[in-house]
Scaffold this active site. Structure first.
Site, PDB file in Angstrom:
ATOM      1  N   PHE A  53      36.935  32.222  50.732  1.00  0.00           N
ATOM      2  CA  PHE A  53      36.169  31.731  49.615  1.00  0.00           C
ATOM      3  C   PHE A  53      37.005  31.967  48.290  1.00  0.00           C
ATOM      4  CE2 PHE A  53      33.963  35.619  51.045  1.00  0.00           C
ATOM      5  CZ  PHE A  53      34.435  36.472  50.098  1.00  0.00           C
ATOM      6  N   ARG A  97      33.545  41.200  55.742  1.00  0.00           N
ATOM      7  CA  ARG A  97      34.613  40.787  54.673  1.00  0.00           C
ATOM      8  C   ARG A  97      36.065  41.460  55.065  1.00  0.00           C
ATOM      9  NH1 ARG A  97      32.871  41.240  48.892  1.00  0.00           N
ATOM     10  NH2 ARG A  97      34.419  39.951  47.721  1.00  0.00           N
ATOM     11  N   ARG A 142      30.446  45.114  40.510  1.00  0.00           N
ATOM     12  CA  ARG A 142      29.142  44.548  40.766  1.00  0.00           C
ATOM     13  C   ARG A 142      28.281  43.987  39.830  1.00  0.00           C
ATOM     14  NH1 ARG A 142      26.734  45.432  45.705  1.00  0.00           N
ATOM     15  NH2 ARG A 142      27.803  47.379  46.102  1.00  0.00           N
ATOM     16  N   LYS A 160      26.257  32.207  52.899  1.00  0.00           N
ATOM     17  CA  LYS A 160      26.418  33.677  53.442  1.00  0.00           C
ATOM     18  C   LYS A 160      26.377  33.887  54.763  1.00  0.00           C
ATOM     19  CE  LYS A 160      25.792  38.329  52.018  1.00  0.00           C
ATOM     20  NZ  LYS A 160      26.129  38.747  53.562  1.00  0.00           N
ATOM     21  N   ARG A 207      36.627  45.482  53.478  1.00  0.00           N
ATOM     22  CA  ARG A 207      36.030  45.783  52.118  1.00  0.00           C
ATOM     23  C   ARG A 207      36.018  47.272  51.627  1.00  0.00           C
ATOM     24  NH1 ARG A 207      30.651  43.814  51.298  1.00  0.00           N
ATOM     25  NH2 ARG A 207      30.353  44.984  49.684  1.00  0.00           N
ATOM     26  N   GLU A 245      35.433  35.645  54.640  1.00  0.00           N
ATOM     27  CA  GLU A 245      34.555  36.215  55.569  1.00  0.00           C
ATOM     28  C   GLU A 245      35.026  35.777  57.021  1.00  0.00           C
ATOM     29  OE1 GLU A 245      30.503  38.327  56.013  1.00  0.00           O
ATOM     30  OE2 GLU A 245      32.144  38.100  54.129  1.00  0.00           O
TER      31      GLU A 245
END
Length: 595
Positions: free
Chosen positions: A361, A251, A436, A246, A291, A321
């Site tokens: 990713f 983003r 989420r 991370k 984002r 990212e």
């Protein structure tokens, strides 16, 4: 529907804070609108002209709006200034000074089209043209309509609902249940244009959503992470996992299509690519989105250029990212450095000084085929095959394991690189747009008490709430630490989380008792953080945060990442807040990563 009827619905919405009532009013409003105007009505009720990702800006501030009202209604400068000082809302001022025009002949579509034309005015003499056009529009409508049009133009509509409330209203309109609501929300997450969604449902009911598909140039609501901090718990919950580093970046969703028509001009397209003569004039559609679904293409010309050069695809949507790095040392830079691009006019030159890596990713679409229903393992396999070698775009490294000790070792490796931690994903999971869930888990240094202590900060002012927080009158507040050397309060963060609904209201009421008409004399604040309401620097609050990083915007020179309020410190004077020297000491114990 005429504009007067539409304004009456907005007035009903403004005068209730109850979610069920808001949903019912929206349902009635949508029911009364024709298919051809429902998208326009939804946009305007949200204070928009189009979906968030392509919404044009009016570029009309309060000062210009005062000129508009003066030109339209001629109330006199002194009266106008007095009313504005008293009401603090130019929409309410318009309601007070507007004439008695009935406005029955002006349709919702008429007003919408006029506002679209207004937003398109630019270039030499644009201010005068905007004042003339908007004032001419206002005098054709009734008082209540003028009030809301003024607020829409200023971006201060604040009716207390979001697109998700509109989804509830649409579901109620078709007498749906939880399953139909989930389908509407799922379509919205894949194609987040609530106007399009509403129009399809209005025209054909739930079946109309079959025509709503993923599309290059329409950002997808990004999948988000849950949090866990123990590798054993993570493996127990997820089984075999795919872990990725991370980064302390931002983003970015990349959309590229070599065959999609470009709406922008050739000069706009060329400005993206600086001195790269090979790409100038290239008819390739390329966009990046944040984002929050905002178009960020002109912040990232290096990513746009790399997408054309490095991606072996006719069309593609990537999730990843963007991370800034020091071109001399290779060390990664705080994400605030990337955010500087939002304020830079010469972004291309700035990009040369602070270059980016884009760690891809995920891949969501390839050559017109959606991939969100494929497993993560399959998506990464496809992604690995389309990225050509280059300086900007790289495949994010991953590590697959079902052993807690191996996951812990990979986490420790991220710490040695001074990265933020890991994002741990289920290899067999589909991409869950807007969700989420525990398909993705954030395993961060912050969960191991990265910022060991809390910080005491002074509140300098607050920002009006938007969306669901509009009813509180406050969406967040600006805070500062104390600099003894200059006897000033220097900003360090905005805080908008950690409070319950009741605490938001209570704190705002308390702040209103000490509000002042201008910035406190001892406050050192960049204009970038100007608040809606200034207050005397008297209230100290304790905040926690994930991390402390350098900031070019906050006058303390540092910023808190993901701050949340813990409590009000009644035992602290403003000068007893955490000092700037203490902040510097905390930061010295932290390192930036490299990869």
């Amino acid at each position: 529907m005429n504009i007067k009827e539409f304004a009456a619905y907005l007035d009903k919405l403004e005068n209730t804070t109850k979610r069920l009532e808001i949903t019912s009013i929206l349902k009635d409003m949508i029911s009364e609108m024709s298919t051809n105007e429902v998208d326009k009505g939804i946009y305007l009720s949200l204070g928009l002209l189009k979906a968030q990702f392509e919404n044009p800006k009016f570029n009309i501030a309060e000062k210009m709006m005062v000129r508009v009202l003066e030109f339209a209604y001629k109330p006199g400068k002194e009266r106008l200034a007095g009313l504005f000082a008293d009401k603090g809302d130019l929409g309410d001022v318009a309601l007070e000074v507007a004439g008695d025009t009935k406005g029955d002949g002006l349709s919702l579509t008429d007003v919408y089209n006029e506002l679209i034309e207004l937003a398109a005015i630019e270039g030499s003499g644009s201010q005068e043209k905007k004042v003339s056009k908007l004032s001419s529009l206002l005098i054709k409508m009734d008082k209540l309509s003028a009030k809301y049009v003024v607020r829409i133009v200023l971006g201060t509509t604040r009716l207390g609902f979001t697109e998700l409330t509109v989804i509830d209203a649409l579901n109620s309109l078709i007498q749906g249940d939880k399953l139909t609501k989930a389908k509407i929300e799922g379509k919205y997450n894949m194609h987040p244009d609530i106007g399009v969604i509403a129009k399809k449902i209005k025209d054909s009911g739930l079946k109309g959503l079959d025509e709503v598909v993923m599309e290059i140039g329409v950002p997808i609501e990004p999948q988000r992470c849950q949090r866990l901090s123990d590798p054993v718990e993570i493996i127990e919950k997820m089984g075999c996992v795919s872990a990725e580093f991370k980064f302390d970046g931002t983003r970015v969703q990349v959309h590229m299509d070599r065959n999609k028509p470009i709406k922008s001009t050739t000069s706009d397209q060329n400005s993206l690519f600086g001195d790269n003569e090979e790409l100038k004039g290239a008819s390739v559609f390329v966009k990046t989105y944040t984002r929050n679904l905002e178009d960020s293409t002109y912040q990232y010309p290096d990513i746009a250029e790399a997408a054309i050069v490095q991606l072996d695809a006719e069309s593609v949507i990537l999730d990843g990212e963007a991370v800034g790095y020091d071109k001399n040392t290779g060390d990664f830079l705080p994400f605030q450095e990337i955010m500087q691009r939002k304020r830079k006019h010469n972004v291309t030159e700035y990009a040369l000084d602070i270059p980016l890596k884009y760690f891809a990713f995920d891949i969501l679409m390839l050559n017109g085929k959606p991939l969100v229903n494929e497993t993560l393992e399959k998506r990464r396999e496809i992604l690995s095959k389309i990225i050509k070698p280059g300086k900007v775009i790289e495949l994010s490294r991953n590590f697959v394991t079902d052993k807690p000790e191996e996951l812990s070792e990979f986490f420790e490796e991220s710490k040695t690189k001074s990265l933020e931690g890991l994002v741990v994903k289920k290899p067999d999971a589909q991409y869950q747009a807007g969700a989420r869930s525990f398909a993705w888990i954030k395993y961060k240094k912050a969960d191991e008490a990265l910022l060991d202590d809390t910080i005491d900060v002074v509140i300098l002012g607050y920002y009006h709430g938007r969306g669901g927080r509009a009813r509180f009158g406050m969406g967040g507040f600006l805070t500062a630490v104390y600099d003894k050397a200059t006897d000033t309060f220097k900003t360090i963060t905005k805080v908008g989380s950690g409070l319950t609904d009741e605490q938001f209201v209570s704190l705002r009421e308390r702040l209103d008792k000490i509000k002042i008409d201008k910035k406190p004399a001892k406050a050192d604040v960049d204009k970038f953080f100007d608040v809606n309401v200034w207050v005397a620097p008297k209230i100290v609050v304790e905040v926690g945060a994930d991390e402390l990083s350098k900031s070019a915007n906050h006058t303390a020179g540092y910023a808190l990442r993901f701050p949340r309020m813990i409590k009000i410190r009644e035992d602290r004077r403003p000068e007893d807040a955490t000092s700037l020297e203490e902040i510097k000491s905390i930061y010295k114990n932290q390192k930036r990563g490299s990869y």
